[in-house]
Design a protein around this motif. Sequence first.
Motif, PDB file in Angstrom:
ATOM      1  N   PRO A  18       0.812  -1.223   0.000  1.00  0.00           N
ATOM      2  CA  PRO A  18       0.000   0.000   0.000  1.00  0.00           C
ATOM      3  C   PRO A  18       0.849   1.278   0.000  1.00  0.00           C
ATOM      4  CG  PRO A  18      -0.820  -1.552   1.632  1.00  0.00           C
ATOM      5  CD  PRO A  18       0.467  -2.125   1.123  1.00  0.00           C
ATOM      6  N   GLU A  19       2.106   1.167   0.478  1.00  0.00           N
ATOM      7  CA  GLU A  19       2.965   2.362   0.553  1.00  0.00           C
ATOM      8  C   GLU A  19       3.310   2.930  -0.829  1.00  0.00           C
ATOM      9  OE1 GLU A  19       5.548  -1.093  -0.110  1.00  0.00           O
ATOM     10  OE2 GLU A  19       3.957  -0.732   1.364  1.00  0.00           O
ATOM     11  N   VAL A  20       3.136   2.159  -1.913  1.00  0.00           N
ATOM     12  CA  VAL A  20       3.464   2.709  -3.239  1.00  0.00           C
ATOM     13  C   VAL A  20       2.339   3.595  -3.778  1.00  0.00           C
ATOM     14  CG1 VAL A  20       5.008   0.776  -3.784  1.00  0.00           C
ATOM     15  CG2 VAL A  20       2.639   0.725  -4.636  1.00  0.00           C
ATOM     16  N   LEU A  21       1.188   3.645  -3.095  1.00  0.00           N
ATOM     17  CA  LEU A  21       0.105   4.544  -3.500  1.00  0.00           C
ATOM     18  C   LEU A  21       0.472   5.963  -3.075  1.00  0.00           C
ATOM     19  CD1 LEU A  21      -2.809   2.246  -2.420  1.00  0.00           C
ATOM     20  CD2 LEU A  21      -2.611   3.207  -4.715  1.00  0.00           C
ATOM     21  N   GLU A  22       0.674   6.828  -4.074  1.00  0.00           N
ATOM     22  CA  GLU A  22       1.238   8.149  -3.797  1.00  0.00           C
ATOM     23  C   GLU A  22       0.248   9.256  -4.160  1.00  0.00           C
ATOM     24  OE1 GLU A  22       4.933  10.910  -5.465  1.00  0.00           O
ATOM     25  OE2 GLU A  22       4.205   9.197  -6.633  1.00  0.00           O
ATOM     26  N   PRO A  23      -0.297   9.984  -3.128  1.00  0.00           N
ATOM     27  CA  PRO A  23      -1.130  11.154  -3.444  1.00  0.00           C
ATOM     28  C   PRO A  23      -0.263  12.227  -4.109  1.00  0.00           C
ATOM     29  CG  PRO A  23      -1.432  10.442  -1.161  1.00  0.00           C
ATOM     30  CD  PRO A  23      -0.227   9.727  -1.690  1.00  0.00           C
ATOM     31  N   THR A  24      -0.785  12.834  -5.178  1.00  0.00           N
ATOM     32  CA  THR A  24       0.023  13.767  -5.951  1.00  0.00           C
ATOM     33  C   THR A  24      -0.872  14.761  -6.673  1.00  0.00           C
ATOM     34  OG1 THR A  24       1.765  13.903  -7.644  1.00  0.00           O
ATOM     35  CG2 THR A  24       0.078  12.234  -7.972  1.00  0.00           C
ATOM     36  N   GLU A  25      -0.260  15.786  -7.267  1.00  0.00           N
ATOM     37  CA  GLU A  25      -0.973  16.726  -8.148  1.00  0.00           C
ATOM     38  C   GLU A  25      -0.483  16.469  -9.567  1.00  0.00           C
ATOM     39  OE1 GLU A  25      -2.816  19.959  -7.653  1.00  0.00           O
ATOM     40  OE2 GLU A  25      -3.388  19.288  -5.642  1.00  0.00           O
ATOM     41  N   VAL A  26      -1.403  16.306 -10.497  1.00  0.00           N
ATOM     42  CA  VAL A  26      -1.036  16.072 -11.898  1.00  0.00           C
ATOM     43  C   VAL A  26      -1.915  16.940 -12.791  1.00  0.00           C
ATOM     44  CG1 VAL A  26      -0.257  13.687 -11.500  1.00  0.00           C
ATOM     45  CG2 VAL A  26      -2.650  14.117 -12.088  1.00  0.00           C
ATOM     46  N   PRO A  27      -1.501  17.154 -14.041  1.00  0.00           N
ATOM     47  CA  PRO A  27      -2.358  17.934 -14.953  1.00  0.00           C
ATOM     48  C   PRO A  27      -3.707  17.242 -15.181  1.00  0.00           C
ATOM     49  CG  PRO A  27      -0.134  17.704 -15.850  1.00  0.00           C
ATOM     50  CD  PRO A  27      -0.214  16.783 -14.664  1.00  0.00           C
ATOM     51  N   VAL A  28      -4.756  18.035 -15.296  1.00  0.00           N
ATOM     52  CA  VAL A  28      -6.061  17.483 -15.678  1.00  0.00           C
ATOM     53  C   VAL A  28      -5.947  16.975 -17.116  1.00  0.00           C
ATOM     54  CG1 VAL A  28      -8.497  18.026 -16.105  1.00  0.00           C
ATOM     55  CG2 VAL A  28      -7.314  19.041 -14.140  1.00  0.00           C
ATOM     56  N   PRO A  29      -6.326  15.714 -17.387  1.00  0.00           N
ATOM     57  CA  PRO A  29      -6.192  15.207 -18.761  1.00  0.00           C
ATOM     58  C   PRO A  29      -7.169  15.902 -19.710  1.00  0.00           C
ATOM     59  CG  PRO A  29      -7.391  13.620 -17.418  1.00  0.00           C
ATOM     60  CD  PRO A  29      -6.944  14.722 -16.485  1.00  0.00           C
ATOM     61  N   ALA A  30      -6.748  16.101 -20.947  1.00  0.00           N
ATOM     62  CA  ALA A  30      -7.626  16.726 -21.955  1.00  0.00           C
ATOM     63  C   ALA A  30      -8.289  15.614 -22.765  1.00  0.00           C
ATOM     64  CB  ALA A  30      -6.824  17.632 -22.866  1.00  0.00           C
ATOM     65  N   PRO A  31      -9.619  15.675 -22.940  1.00  0.00           N
ATOM     66  CA  PRO A  31     -10.272  14.640 -23.747  1.00  0.00           C
ATOM     67  C   PRO A  31      -9.859  14.737 -25.211  1.00  0.00           C
ATOM     68  CG  PRO A  31     -11.850  16.362 -23.161  1.00  0.00           C
ATOM     69  CD  PRO A  31     -10.573  16.691 -22.449  1.00  0.00           C
ATOM     70  N   ARG A  32      -9.427  13.611 -25.775  1.00  0.00           N
ATOM     71  CA  ARG A  32      -9.046  13.583 -27.190  1.00  0.00           C
ATOM     72  C   ARG A  32     -10.300  13.372 -28.041  1.00  0.00           C
ATOM     73  NH1 ARG A  32      -4.184  10.145 -25.417  1.00  0.00           N
ATOM     74  NH2 ARG A  32      -5.372   8.319 -26.050  1.00  0.00           N
ATOM     75  N   ARG A  33     -10.093  13.267 -29.344  1.00  0.00           N
ATOM     76  CA  ARG A  33     -11.220  13.043 -30.255  1.00  0.00           C
ATOM     77  C   ARG A  33     -11.988  11.787 -29.820  1.00  0.00           C
ATOM     78  NH1 ARG A  33     -13.677  14.234 -34.717  1.00  0.00           N
ATOM     79  NH2 ARG A  33     -12.346  16.041 -35.111  1.00  0.00           N
ATOM     80  N   GLY A  34     -13.311  11.935 -29.713  1.00  0.00           N
ATOM     81  CA  GLY A  34     -14.143  10.799 -29.345  1.00  0.00           C
ATOM     82  C   GLY A  34     -14.186  10.508 -27.854  1.00  0.00           C
ATOM     83  N   GLU A  35     -13.533  11.351 -27.035  1.00  0.00           N
ATOM     84  CA  GLU A  35     -13.503  11.117 -25.588  1.00  0.00           C
ATOM     85  C   GLU A  35     -14.284  12.192 -24.839  1.00  0.00           C
ATOM     86  OE1 GLU A  35      -9.250   8.840 -24.810  1.00  0.00           O
ATOM     87  OE2 GLU A  35      -9.345  11.005 -24.423  1.00  0.00           O
ATOM     88  N   VAL A  36     -14.596  11.892 -23.568  1.00  0.00           N
ATOM     89  CA  VAL A  36     -15.169  12.890 -22.670  1.00  0.00           C
ATOM     90  C   VAL A  36     -14.286  12.991 -21.432  1.00  0.00           C
ATOM     91  CG1 VAL A  36     -17.532  12.449 -23.447  1.00  0.00           C
ATOM     92  CG2 VAL A  36     -16.655  11.228 -21.450  1.00  0.00           C
ATOM     93  N   LEU A  37     -14.390  14.120 -20.738  1.00  0.00           N
ATOM     94  CA  LEU A  37     -13.734  14.300 -19.444  1.00  0.00           C
ATOM     95  C   LEU A  37     -14.806  14.157 -18.374  1.00  0.00           C
ATOM     96  CD1 LEU A  37     -11.082  15.157 -17.904  1.00  0.00           C
ATOM     97  CD2 LEU A  37     -12.028  17.484 -17.923  1.00  0.00           C
ATOM     98  N   VAL A  38     -14.586  13.227 -17.443  1.00  0.00           N
ATOM     99  CA  VAL A  38     -15.554  12.983 -16.377  1.00  0.00           C
ATOM    100  C   VAL A  38     -14.997  13.512 -15.056  1.00  0.00           C
ATOM    101  CG1 VAL A  38     -16.814  11.211 -15.070  1.00  0.00           C
ATOM    102  CG2 VAL A  38     -16.453  10.923 -17.542  1.00  0.00           C
ATOM    103  N   GLN A  39     -15.790  14.334 -14.361  1.00  0.00           N
ATOM    104  CA  GLN A  39     -15.451  14.726 -12.993  1.00  0.00           C
ATOM    105  C   GLN A  39     -15.907  13.593 -12.084  1.00  0.00           C
ATOM    106  OE1 GLN A  39     -17.116  18.431 -11.560  1.00  0.00           O
ATOM    107  NE2 GLN A  39     -15.629  18.512  -9.886  1.00  0.00           N
ATOM    108  N   VAL A  40     -14.962  12.995 -11.361  1.00  0.00           N
ATOM    109  CA  VAL A  40     -15.231  11.781 -10.587  1.00  0.00           C
ATOM    110  C   VAL A  40     -15.964  12.132  -9.293  1.00  0.00           C
ATOM    111  CG1 VAL A  40     -14.197   9.769  -9.458  1.00  0.00           C
ATOM    112  CG2 VAL A  40     -13.156  10.696 -11.563  1.00  0.00           C
TER     113      VAL A  40
END
Length: 351
Positions: A18-40
Amino acid sequence: MAASDTMRAVRIAEHGGPEVLEPTEVPVPAPRRGEVLVQVSAVALNNTDLWTREGSYGRPGDPEALSGWRGPVDFPRIQGADVAGRVAAVGPGVDAALTGRRVVVDPAIYDAEGPDANPVGLMGSERDGGYAEYVTAPAERVHDVTESPLTDEQLATLPTAYGTALGMIERGRLRKGETALISGASGGVGLALVQLARARGAKVLAVSSGSKTGPVREAGAHEVIDRASAVPLAEQLRAAAPEGIDVALDVVAGDLVGEGLPLLREGGRWVVAGALGGYDVTFDVRRLYLHNAQVIGSSMHTPTHFGLLMDLARGAEIRPVIAATYPLEQAARAQEQLARRDHVGKIVLRP
């Protein structure tokens, strides 16, 4: 789009505890063609989260190799297959009317286009998943459940556990009036199997242990057989189903396969979708061919199965059980609780 360009996420950069689970800040992914961005809104945990993190799937010819379920994991990886949320943005070529809709994501990555395609990858394993504030998904894998009376937490429990369970039931051709044996019945997939098999009109025999038998009965099992009893399991099963079993829905495997196959009726089906009791199985092959029985491997679901599941969710014909809810940052604690297996129902993270 997100108010900021970064988001909170929990990811793994290597296999481990479980120690390898690392909370972090990353860029919000951009939806590519045919994709959607879902707020979880909610993301549910599954055994596959533990096994992917540990690398415990093995490889063909090398069962001890560190591996994800379809081969090497591309690190760093954001885990989490089971996402319920709202569509925050759409990529090019996607109907903008989806924006703002409440959705569940089908996490499977399929080998083909059609309705009966096989899953060959999984969100949270072969692509980034829902241990994050946002996740991208192909638009055709996003199912509108805005009208469902189920909560976001309940909806998030559905994709892997209920998808896997419905895939087993469909591949095993379980029909109304048949007798179903369900192993590991207090786990996520097991409880889903109990509810779905009962909804289909089957007689449900569930195998569980000790304190968990009550909730399994509440979920719809007609009989619960206690694995911890001094009476041998096969003997208990014979007493509970003297006419035999039509379909076994098995996530345990191990010794249960050899013990249970002789209990199948003529033309019975033994469906395996897990190996909690061990992957090395021995059985008397005569019990298979002399009775026209089948052993069927079942991994997840097809797009058709997932569509059936979403219909059940919209009508609230199933009522998922939530065992515990954690904030995203406590993903490691949540996975530790999952690994202890002393809960009944599903564990959910709320980003």
